[in-house]
Design an enzyme around this catalytic site. Structure first.
Site, PDB file in Angstrom:
ATOM      1  N   PRO A   2       0.818  -1.214   0.000  1.00 60.67           N
ATOM      2  CA  PRO A   2       0.000   0.000   0.000  1.00 60.67           C
ATOM      3  C   PRO A   2       0.852   1.266   0.000  1.00 60.67           C
ATOM      4  O   PRO A   2       1.810   1.365   0.754  1.00 60.67           O
ATOM      5  CB  PRO A   2      -0.798  -0.106   1.297  1.00 60.67           C
ATOM      6  CG  PRO A   2      -0.058  -1.060   2.161  1.00 60.67           C
ATOM      7  CD  PRO A   2       0.677  -1.984   1.244  1.00 60.67           C
ATOM      8  N   GLU A   3       0.524   2.186  -0.865  1.00 58.20           N
ATOM      9  CA  GLU A   3       1.190   3.475  -0.877  1.00 58.20           C
ATOM     10  C   GLU A   3       0.225   4.524  -0.316  1.00 58.20           C
ATOM     11  O   GLU A   3      -0.896   4.185   0.032  1.00 58.20           O
ATOM     12  CB  GLU A   3       1.637   3.817  -2.303  1.00 58.20           C
ATOM     13  CG  GLU A   3       2.690   2.829  -2.811  1.00 58.20           C
ATOM     14  CD  GLU A   3       3.458   3.335  -4.014  1.00 58.20           C
ATOM     15  OE1 GLU A   3       3.443   4.543  -4.261  1.00 58.20           O
ATOM     16  OE2 GLU A   3       4.078   2.515  -4.706  1.00 58.20           O
TER      17      GLU A   3
END
Ligand SMILES: [Zn+2]
Length: 287
Positions: A2-3
């Site tokens: 996840p960014e």
């Protein structure tokens, strides 16, 4: 992994569902995440109201009514599932990556509210949770991180002074969380493509115009990704029923050997490993 945009999507769904809700019970099934979950975690949270779910960079910040905060970092593979009691749960995932429904294994923590619970799932256990007792400590906790792209401090003079006399390449600079928080590998390639900058370019050689482009496109790309629900390679609906489809907008990432999307460019997208990370770019229009 996840960014920032994916974490923001999780934050938005959580904030909607658990804001002003009281924690009835916390069950820690496995304390061994990247850092051990503190022993007093369950007791600390019990009977507190979550007043707000905030975010800084890739950290989710849960504001607590009595005192302090708790932080959640999703690491490489963490997901938060929202499970209703006495109801069918077709989709529980608050994000777009990994399983849409609650997996059977690797559910490490449950936070139980009145009619539902949130479950933290993390197969690789690089995520973590911690208690922060007050605002001062919260500030201190993030003092090693640079501004987010949306921050007013992330401006032209900040870039110009940061790049001065530095020989590091711009790709590595964008991934350096001390310089800027929350830009990951996918978005770094995309920002440099739209800014028409070669990822290998040493930052002291960048012109003012390049810096302006970096400012514009880092904001633009992250905002768009948040709006589209984040990017993910696998694609399915989140707990709100929306599909994360930013990946359709990717210009270079994952497009090795394909034509450059710029209409006047005849270049082919190349993949190069820079500091162990895949970097995608067009040699023809990125100078
Ligand atoms: Zn091109």
């Amino acid at each position: 992994m996840p960014e920032l945009p994916e974490v923001e999507v999780v934050r938005q769904s959580l904030n909607k569902k658990i804001k002003q809700k009281k924690v009835k019970k916390v069950i820690v099934k496995n304390r061994n995440l990247r850092f051990k979950i503190p022993k007093n975690f369950s007791v600390y949270l019990k009977n507190q109201i979550i007043t707000k779910v905030d975010r800084f960079s890739k950290y989710l910040i849960f504001h607590l009514s009595e005192n302090g905060y708790f932080l959640l970092h999703l690491g490489m593979s963490g997901t938060v599932h929202l499970v209703k009691t006495n109801k069918k749960n077709l989709i529980t995932n608050t994000s777009f990556y990994n399983s849409p429904v609650l997996p059977k294994k690797h559910n490490h923590v449950e936070i139980i509210f009145e009619n539902f619970k949130i479950v933290y799932n993390d197969p690789r256990r690089f995520g973590f949770m911690e208690i922060i007792k007050n605002t001062l400590l919260l500030k201190k906790r993030f003092s090693h991180l640079g501004p987010e792209p949306f921050d007013t401090n992330f401006d032209l003079s900040y870039l110009v002074s940061s790049f001065k006399k530095k020989k590091k390449n711009i790709k590595n600079f964008l991934l350096d969380q001390k310089f800027i928080s929350g830009i990951g590998n996918i978005y770094a390639s995309e920002i440099l493509f739209l800014s028409k900058i070669n990822p290998n370019k040493r930052v002291h050689l960048l012109k003012k115009r390049d810096c302006k482009n970096i400012l514009i496109y880092s904001k633009k790309i992250l905002l768009k990704a948040i709006k589209e629900g984040g990017s993910t390679i696998r694609n399915f609906k989140s707990s709100s029923g929306k599909v994360g489809n930013f990946q359709k907008n990717l210009n270079v990432y994952g497009r090795e050997g394909l034509n450059c999307k710029l209409s006047l460019c005849s270049g082919i997208i190349k993949k190069k490993i820079i500091s162990n990370r895949s970097t995608f770019f067009c040699k023809t229009c990125q100078k």
